[in-house]
Design a protein around this motif. Structure first.
Motif, short mmCIF file in Angstrom:
data_model
loop_
_atom_site.label_atom_id
_atom_site.label_comp_id
_atom_site.label_asym_id
_atom_site.label_seq_id
_atom_site.Cartn_x
_atom_site.Cartn_y
_atom_site.Cartn_z
N LEU A 54 0.87 -1.18 0.00
CA LEU A 54 0.00 0.00 0.00
C LEU A 54 0.91 1.23 0.00
N LEU A 110 -6.75 0.97 8.50
CA LEU A 110 -6.51 0.42 7.16
C LEU A 110 -6.80 -1.07 7.10
N SER A 112 -9.44 -2.65 7.48
CA SER A 112 -10.69 -3.01 6.77
C SER A 112 -10.42 -3.13 5.27
N GLY A 113 -9.56 -2.26 4.76
CA GLY A 113 -9.23 -2.33 3.33
C GLY A 113 -8.41 -3.56 3.00
N SER A 136 -2.74 5.66 -5.13
CA SER A 136 -3.99 6.39 -5.36
C SER A 136 -3.77 7.90 -5.39
N PRO A 139 -7.66 11.15 -1.64
CA PRO A 139 -7.42 11.21 -0.19
C PRO A 139 -8.24 10.12 0.49
N LEU A 140 -7.66 9.40 1.41
CA LEU A 140 -8.35 8.30 2.09
C LEU A 140 -9.35 8.87 3.10
N GLY A 143 -14.50 11.06 1.74
CA GLY A 143 -15.80 11.26 1.10
C GLY A 143 -15.77 11.21 -0.41
N LEU A 144 -14.59 10.91 -0.98
CA LEU A 144 -14.47 10.84 -2.44
C LEU A 144 -14.45 9.41 -2.94
N SER A 146 -12.79 6.60 -1.77
CA SER A 146 -11.51 5.89 -1.89
C SER A 146 -11.69 4.40 -1.62
N LEU A 150 -10.88 1.49 -4.35
CA LEU A 150 -9.94 0.41 -4.00
C LEU A 150 -10.55 -0.95 -4.33
N THR A 243 -16.46 6.23 7.46
CA THR A 243 -17.80 6.13 6.86
C THR A 243 -18.67 5.12 7.59
N1 LIG Z 1 -5.20 3.82 -1.39
C1 LIG Z 1 -5.59 3.11 -0.31
N2 LIG Z 1 -4.67 2.35 0.35
C2 LIG Z 1 -5.04 1.61 1.43
N3 LIG Z 1 -6.30 1.57 1.95
C3 LIG Z 1 -7.24 2.32 1.33
C4 LIG Z 1 -6.94 3.12 0.17
N4 LIG Z 1 -8.09 3.75 -0.22
C5 LIG Z 1 -9.05 3.35 0.64
N5 LIG Z 1 -8.56 2.52 1.58
C6 LIG Z 1 -9.35 1.86 2.63
O1 LIG Z 1 -10.63 2.52 2.70
C7 LIG Z 1 -10.79 3.14 4.00
C8 LIG Z 1 -11.46 4.50 3.82
O2 LIG Z 1 -12.77 4.22 3.42
P1 LIG Z 1 -14.01 5.16 3.88
O3 LIG Z 1 -15.23 4.56 3.27
O4 LIG Z 1 -13.99 5.36 5.35
O5 LIG Z 1 -13.68 6.56 3.22
P2 LIG Z 1 -13.94 7.02 1.71
O6 LIG Z 1 -14.36 5.85 0.87
O7 LIG Z 1 -12.75 7.76 1.25
O8 LIG Z 1 -15.15 8.03 1.89
P3 LIG Z 1 -16.71 7.81 1.47
O9 LIG Z 1 -17.01 6.35 1.71
O10 LIG Z 1 -17.47 8.71 2.39
O11 LIG Z 1 -16.80 8.19 0.03
C9 LIG Z 1 -9.38 3.27 4.55
O12 LIG Z 1 -9.41 3.26 5.98
C10 LIG Z 1 -8.72 2.01 4.01
O13 LIG Z 1 -9.09 0.88 4.80
#
Ligand SMILES: Nc1ncnc2c1ncn2[C@@H]1O[C@H](COP(=O)(O)OP(=O)(O)OP(=O)(O)O)[C@@H](O)[C@H]1O
Ligand SMILES: C[C@@](O)(CCO)CC(=O)[O-]
Ligand SMILES: [Mg+2]
Length: 387
Positions: A54, A110, A112-113, A136, A139-140, A143-144, A146, A150, A243
């Motif tokens: 990552l 992180l 959860s990802g 990426s 921004p993690l 709200g966009l 991410s 992923l 979220t």
């Molecule tokens: N580039 C990345 N590298 C590693 N983990 C990521 C990455 N992008 C997203 N994640 C994972 O997604 C989580 C963020 O997701 P979350 O749904 O909380 O925010 P978001 O998707 O950016 O906002 P929203 O869901 O409101 O649009 C991070 O904590 C991580 O687990």
């Protein structure tokens, strides 16, 4: 053979949170992407490992493939051949394998990802050694979308390594999927989002998969084509939030005030439908573009007020609202709120000088501003000979 995928982030123009409770929402992809590259390793009995890098968070995970197979196969097999939700037992086993890797305390969110990655990888590709790298522009946790980008990018690379995706690997450049492939991709990505979001509506992974602009309600998407220029300033308050927790908070408020909240969700449903209609109605002249922009602004303002009712605004978001209002501009939070990003509609006739002033004042508050392209392609892949 190395497979690369990219999936866009998104903005929600109207309907976030209410869409989880069955209301209509309108979302669009943006020109910021998450990239995943996957290289399956030649099998070497003694050293078969699954490696996940990552890059944005400077974390690397590495497991012996036999360790993963032993842990997950203990729940019985065979592995799902169609999109299936990760069970709580499987999730606990994956979290245990992640904890063994000693994620620094500040980065435990992180997990959860990474869990979503392990579920999608083992479900779609099984127990093959490989190296997977994530980078990426998004921004993690802002709200966009991410998390959705992923999951979509992960799934796109994995499906490209199976016979469910029929593409000419010799073709150069970014390739788009066929309709049936997109449907399968979106269903698997939704399973990944469930691990990260808890109870997602599916709008984020859907707009990241299909791109452009969509109207979404209860799992059904309608692709919409804008008949007017849409220019949005995106302000990142840089206030971190989760979220899953925000979505759960709205559900808990709904349990406490079911009647009132059902009226709130119905109002958002109407706002989203009207916003979609305004955006799609043909615009004969500049005057009507301005009139339509004023309608959009009013609908955004109403939606923001209802998001406040849901309890997902934040002091930082209110600061953006107040700052842009000084310039007669209208803003609303986008995504889960609680901080994160805010959209401000930039009318066609607005001068660049005013835009620069607004950005300067917002950045003086410590916020980060960007103007991203709206409505580009969804998930894409490209093949390259192993480097
Ligand atoms: N580039 C990345 N590298 C590693 N983990 C990521 C990455 N992008 C997203 N994640 C994972 O997604 C989580 C963020 O997701 P979350 O749904 O909380 O925010 P978001 O998707 O950016 O906002 P929203 O869901 O409101 O649009 C991070 O904590 C991580 O687990
Ligand atoms: C808050 C929410 O409505 C959108 C998050 O980008 C959650 C969801 O729909 O899954
Ligand atoms: Mg998310």
């Amino acid at each position: 053979m190395e497979v690369k995928a990219r999936a866009p982030g998104k903005i929600i123009l109207a309907g976030e949170h209410a869409v989880v409770h069955g209301s209509t929402a309108v979302a669009a992809s943006i020109g910021l992407y998450t990239y995943v590259s996957l290289q399956v390793s030649p099998s070497n009995e003694n050293n078969d490992r699954l490696i996940l890098q990552l890059k944005d968070t400077a974390l690397e995970f590495s497991w012996p493939i036999g360790r993963i197979k032993e842990a997950l196969s203990s729940l019985g097999g065979p592995f799902p051949s169609t999109p299936t939700s990760c069970s709580s037992e499987s999730l606990n086993l994956m979290l245990a394998m992640i904890e063994e890797q000693n994620i620094p305390e500040a980065k435990t969110s992180l997990a959860s990802g990474v869990s979503a990655f392990l579920w999608l990888y083992t479900s779609i590709l099984g127990f093959k050694p490989a190296t997977v790298v994530v980078t990426s522009d998004l921004p993690l946790g802002s709200g966009l979308g991410s998390s959705a980008a992923l999951c979509v990018a992960f799934t796109a690379t994995l499906l490209a390594c199976t016979d469910t995706v029929n593409m000419d690997m010799k073709q150069e450049g970014w390739l788009v999927f066929g309709e049936s492939e997109l449907e399968l991709l979106n269903k698997w990505a939704f399973e990944g989002e469930k691990i990260i979001h808890g109870k997602p509506s599916g709008i984020d992974n859907t707009v990241s998969t299909y791109g452009n602009m969509i109207k979404f309600k209860s799992g059904n998407l309608t692709r919409i084509k804008s008949s007017m220029p849409l220019k949005m300033l995106i302000t990142n308050t840089k206030v971190g939030r989760n979220t899953k927790a925000l979505v759960a908070g709205v559900s808990e408020r709904t349990l406490r005030h079911s009647d009132a909240m059902s009226f709130v969700f119905n109002a958002v449903d109407s706002i989203s439908k009207e916003l979609a209609s305004v955006i799609q109605t043909p615009t004969p002249d500049d005057l009507s573009i301005t009139a339509k922009e004023e309608k959009l602004e009013e609908l955004m303002e109403m939606n923001q007020g209802l998001l406040q009712c849901m309890g997902v605004s934040h002091a930082s978001i209110e600061t953006v609202l107040r700052t842009t209002l000084k310039y007669k501009l209208v803003s609303k939070l986008t995504g889960a709120g609680g901080g994160g990003c805010v959209l401000t509609l930039l009318p066609t006739l607005l001068s660049g000088t005013i835009v620069d002033k607004v950005i300067a004042e917002l950045e003086s508050c410590g916020f980060q501003c960007l103007i991203a392209g709206i409505g580009g392609n969804g998930a894409e892949i490209c093949f390259s000979a192993s480097s």
